[in-house]
Design an enzyme around this catalytic site. Structure first.
Site, PDB file in Angstrom:
ATOM      1  N   HIS A  26      -3.203  -6.254  13.937  1.00 30.39           N
ATOM      2  CA  HIS A  26      -1.776  -6.547  13.784  1.00 30.39           C
ATOM      3  C   HIS A  26      -1.025  -6.772  15.098  1.00 30.39           C
ATOM      4  CE1 HIS A  26      -0.916  -2.237  14.529  1.00 30.39           C
ATOM      5  NE2 HIS A  26       0.270  -2.675  14.897  1.00 30.39           N
ATOM      6  N   GLU A  83       0.810 -10.569  19.256  1.00 26.45           N
ATOM      7  CA  GLU A  83       1.949 -10.156  20.074  1.00 26.45           C
ATOM      8  C   GLU A  83       1.515  -9.703  21.466  1.00 26.45           C
ATOM      9  OE1 GLU A  83       4.930 -10.672  19.301  1.00 26.45           O
ATOM     10  OE2 GLU A  83       6.075  -9.481  20.755  1.00 26.45           O
ATOM     11  N   ASP A  84       0.438  -8.927  21.550  1.00 24.94           N
ATOM     12  CA  ASP A  84       0.136  -8.237  22.812  1.00 24.94           C
ATOM     13  C   ASP A  84      -1.111  -8.720  23.545  1.00 24.94           C
ATOM     14  OD1 ASP A  84       2.347  -6.681  22.433  1.00 24.94           O
ATOM     15  OD2 ASP A  84       1.268  -5.029  21.498  1.00 24.94           O
ATOM     16  N   ASP A 140       2.651   0.624  10.510  1.00 26.84           N
ATOM     17  CA  ASP A 140       2.795   0.491  11.964  1.00 26.84           C
ATOM     18  C   ASP A 140       3.953   1.369  12.445  1.00 26.84           C
ATOM     19  OD1 ASP A 140       2.585  -0.665  14.582  1.00 26.84           O
ATOM     20  OD2 ASP A 140       4.195  -2.071  14.069  1.00 26.84           O
ATOM     21  N   ASP A 146      15.976  26.559  -4.569  1.00 23.87           N
ATOM     22  CA  ASP A 146      14.790  25.696  -4.621  1.00 23.87           C
ATOM     23  C   ASP A 146      14.366  25.080  -3.292  1.00 23.87           C
ATOM     24  OD1 ASP A 146      16.840  23.831  -4.856  1.00 23.87           O
ATOM     25  OD2 ASP A 146      15.881  22.681  -6.448  1.00 23.87           O
ATOM     26  N   HIS A 172      -4.215   2.848  18.318  1.00 20.81           N
ATOM     27  CA  HIS A 172      -3.042   2.554  17.474  1.00 20.81           C
ATOM     28  C   HIS A 172      -3.403   1.699  16.250  1.00 20.81           C
ATOM     29  CE1 HIS A 172       0.866   1.278  16.100  1.00 20.81           C
ATOM     30  NE2 HIS A 172       0.657   0.043  16.511  1.00 20.81           N
TER      31      HIS A 172
END
Ligand code: MN
Length: 741
Positions: free
Chosen positions: A76, A80-81, A143, A264, A52
């Site tokens: 990134h 957080e993780d 992201d 179009d 990711h």
């Protein structure tokens, strides 16, 4: 299967392609650091988590951003993780990289729990205000793009929620930053989950059109290319494409046409070196094909506010098929596709008109960068557009917009003056803070109130930043003096009353008070006391009027009583006869299926604001003169924090009895991406649940949403839940609500 290492090498190759001075050692270090820290974590599709961040970095590299952006993209999700911290990243990489990762993390933590249209612009502004460095928001968009690309592995509920957020928040931000390529992809991916039936239909028809008209496409491309070569237009590139599903979807919606009626579907692009060549090419195109009147647009002379520049014209080919041609320089093309991100590389020849207030901030954003070059441009790009505002959340997820430097006091008064006046404490993100705490973007603010609060203190006027809070506090103090008037007036009124031999309880009885107040022409007793207090009315005069009214009421009551007794006797006899007929024991009847604690035989009505149905948790409010009004416990009007001290005692416990009625009227609100047949689908869903619709109205918004308000008759909340589930399953329906408040 591409291995993680191969994916990383592809990223490195992309970076080398546009930035020869990229810091590849640090970039590889970031990749290895992230891979190690994400460890065994997996994506929903079963691939290692590290794929990711690599994909996100790849998207960032395709925007041609600097080394710090690539490093931050790779890291990134680390804060957080994983177990690594801001300090770790600052030490190993740089403070700037750590700031960017921290900024992305903060955006990730923002929870969007509202779907209300007027909140969306505030949410978009909040994201900008939170991204002090433009790279934060660019990485966040990358992201979101990768998450949308891999959304098929998520649950349907999450797909719809994320797609809605993307359509309403991220795609418009991408558009304002001029990131056309990403905007289209975000919109197409969102549509796929918001209205899967329409998306599949459009995608399938586009595929058919592409194969049917492949011949035609290459013929047009060749014809234009040949003519440009004959005329010696240097370095011209011409290519054809079919339009994006979402742009077709929008046109079908706005022009109320089927796909077959739209012209179009095809577009061609001609890229050249100079502006002069653009106009030359336009002449050539109009020479070969017949232009359609009124379809020519010159965005070179007048660029769009997000810097977009191009010539657009629609012409008709030999087979009678219309198609659009966009003509622009290579420089314009890069900016059109990558917007702000490309600006530092291609900034010559751009005129900015601005004007529209909506885009004021981006104009300011771009103006600040006038003479910055290359890497420096992106460094100095600080998004300080909303420096004079701060955006915070209520516990329910609504965004409240306050002046910069605002405090919990400002927040409380912006919700309701009763909240401010009874405030005893404030929590920010779950932690207690002082009243002078300065709110930050994205804070979740919770105000604690108490019935026994002393009210605002005079210091609050100095602490509050908003004029709204200050004026409400001032009002409170004005009213405070009124309290003194009331106390005084009440004392002299009561003394006078005693003099004529009446008691207060004779006046305040609920069956006489309204007509007494009418007689003295005041809204409430307090109003009358206040008037007596400041001398607008004498206590003697007031008492005389009250006494007259009471006499009249008593006379009327005596007559009514006599009539009632006669009626009661008749009813009694009828009942006795009825009971004699029926041997079965009968249940005590409740009023409309509601049992009111401690009160029998009282008038009950269901509040319109939240329309409770059996099964809902409910609470009653003793109204002035109209019996008990029943609310849902979660109705904002029943929110204990909104109660005024005077009304506190009027809230009363109520419950559903065993003898509920067959049907109860209630309402639903349905938010959808608008499309044809939606009304039919919704009414079919409702009627399959054997529920009647007694009223239905709909309003549509400019950006293609429809909001339905349904009035239904249901037996209980179970049946209502079933209806809500059925409606939610309909394609393009995003949210089904029970309105309240
Ligand atoms: Mn991520």
């Amino acid at each position: 299967m591409v291995s993680v290492e191969e994916r990383y090498e592809h990223l490195e190759k992309t970076i080398r392609g546009y930035n020869i001075s990229a810091d590849l050692t640090q970039i590889r270090a970031a990749y290895e650091y992230a891979r190690e820290h994400h460890g065994e974590q997996m994506r929903r599709d079963g691939s290692p988590y590290i794929t990711h961040p690599i994909h996100v970095a790849q998207i960032v590299a395709e925007m041609r951003l600097d080394s710090e952006s690539i490093i931050a993209a790779l890291l990134h999700d680390c804060i957080e993780d994983t177990d690594c911290s801001y300090e770790d990243i600052a030490k190993l990489f740089s403070v700037t990289v750590a700031d960017i990762v921290d900024g992305v993390t903060k955006l990730t933590r923002v929870k969007y729990s509202t779907m209300e249209e007027e909140q969306m612009e505030n949410l978009r502004k909040m994201l900008f205000a939170m991204s002090r460095d433009i790279r934060v928001i660019l990485i966040k968009i990358a992201d979101r793009l990768h998450n949308m690309r891999t959304m098929e592995y998520q649950t349907p509920a999450k797909q719809k929620k994320k797609a809605f957020e993307t359509m309403e928040i991220y795609a418009p931000i991408a558009h304002r930053l001029g990131l056309a390529k990403m905007k289209w992809e975000l919109e197409d991916l969102s549509l796929k989950y918001l209205d899967p039936v329409a998306y599949d239909d459009i995608a399938r028809k586009l595929e058919i059109a592409k194969s049917e008209h492949g011949q035609f496409m290459s013929a047009v491309q060749e014809e234009i290319t040949t003519r440009l070569q004959e005329l010696n237009v240097p370095h011209a590139t011409v290519y054809g494409r079919v339009k994006h599903p979402y742009s077709i979807y929008r046109k079908m919606y706005l022009q109320e046409k089927t796909m077959e009626e739209l012209y179009d579907l095809f577009a061609f692009r001609a890229l050249v070196d100079t502006v002069q060549d653009c106009y030359n090419v336009l002449g050539v195109i109009h020479d070969i094909y017949k232009p359609i009147l009124g379809r020519f647009k010159d965005y070179i002379a007048t660029p769009k506010p997000n810097m977009y520049q191009s010539l657009h014209t629609t012409v008709i080919g030999e087979e009678g098929i219309p198609f659009e041609v966009q003509i622009r320089t290579y420089d314009m093309h890069a900016i059109n596709e990558y917007g702000v991100a490309a600006h530092w590389k291609y900034k010559q020849g751009i005129k900015r008109e601005g004007g529209e207030a909506d885009y004021e901030w981006i104009r300011r954003l771009l103006e600040n960068q006038e003479d910055a070059d290359a890497e420096e441009f992106i460094h100095s790009l600080k998004v300080d557009m909303f420096a004079d505002e701060v955006f915070v959340f209520t516990p329910r997820g609504d965004v409240i917009n306050l002046p910069a430097g605002a405090t919990p006091i400002d927040f409380a008064y912006s919700i309701h003056s009763a909240i401010g006046n009874t405030m005893v404490g404030a929590k920010i993100n779950g932690r207690m803070v002082g009243f002078d705490y300065q709110l930050h973007n994205g804070d979740v603010v919770e105000i604690n109130t108490s019935k026994s609060a002393h009210g605002p203190s005079r210091d609050w006027m100095k602490i509050a930043k908003s004029s709204e809070a200050r004026s409400k506090i001032r009002q409170w103090f004005k009213r405070e003096r009124r309290e003194e008037n009331i106390a005084q007036g009440r004392a002299s009124f009561e003394a006078e009353l005693k003099h004529v031999g009446l008691t207060m309880s004779q006046i305040t009885a609920s069956d006489v008070l309204p007509s007494i107040l009418k007689r003295v022409s005041f809204q409430s007793l307090d109003e009358m006391y206040a008037a007596i207090g400041y001398g607008g009315l004498t206590a003697l005069k007031a008492v005389n009027r009250v006494r007259d009214e009471l006499l009249q009421i008593n006379r009327a009551a005596a007559m009514a009583k006599a009539a009632e007794e006669a009626a009661a006797r008749a009813a009694q006899e009828a009942r006795a006869a009825q009971e004699a007929r029926s041997a079965l024991p009968r249940k005590v009847k409740s009023e409309k299926g509601i049992v009111v604690e401690g009160l029998s035989n009282c008038l009950v009505k269901f509040s319109k604001c939240c329309a409770p149905v059996p099964g809902d948790e409910i609470i009653g409010f003793i109204t002035r003169g109209y019996g008990v009004s029943v609310h849902r416990k979660d109705c904002p009007n029943a929110d204990p924090r909104r109660r005024t001290p005077a009304d506190q005692g009027r809230w009363i416990k109520v419950s559903w009895s065993d003898d509920i009625r067959d049907s109860y009227t209630t309402g639903l609100e349905v938010v959808c991406k608008d499309r044809t047949n939606l009304l039919v689908d919704i009414s079919t869903a409702v009627s399959t649940c054997k529920v009647n619709i007694s009223n239905l109205n709909v309003h549509t918004t400019a950006d293609g949403f429809a909001i339905f308000h349904l009035t239904l008759s249901v037996t209980d909340s179970r049946q209502l839940d079933q209806v809500m589930r059925k409606i939610h399953q309909i394609s393009s329906v995003m949210k089904v609500n029970r309105p309240a408040g």
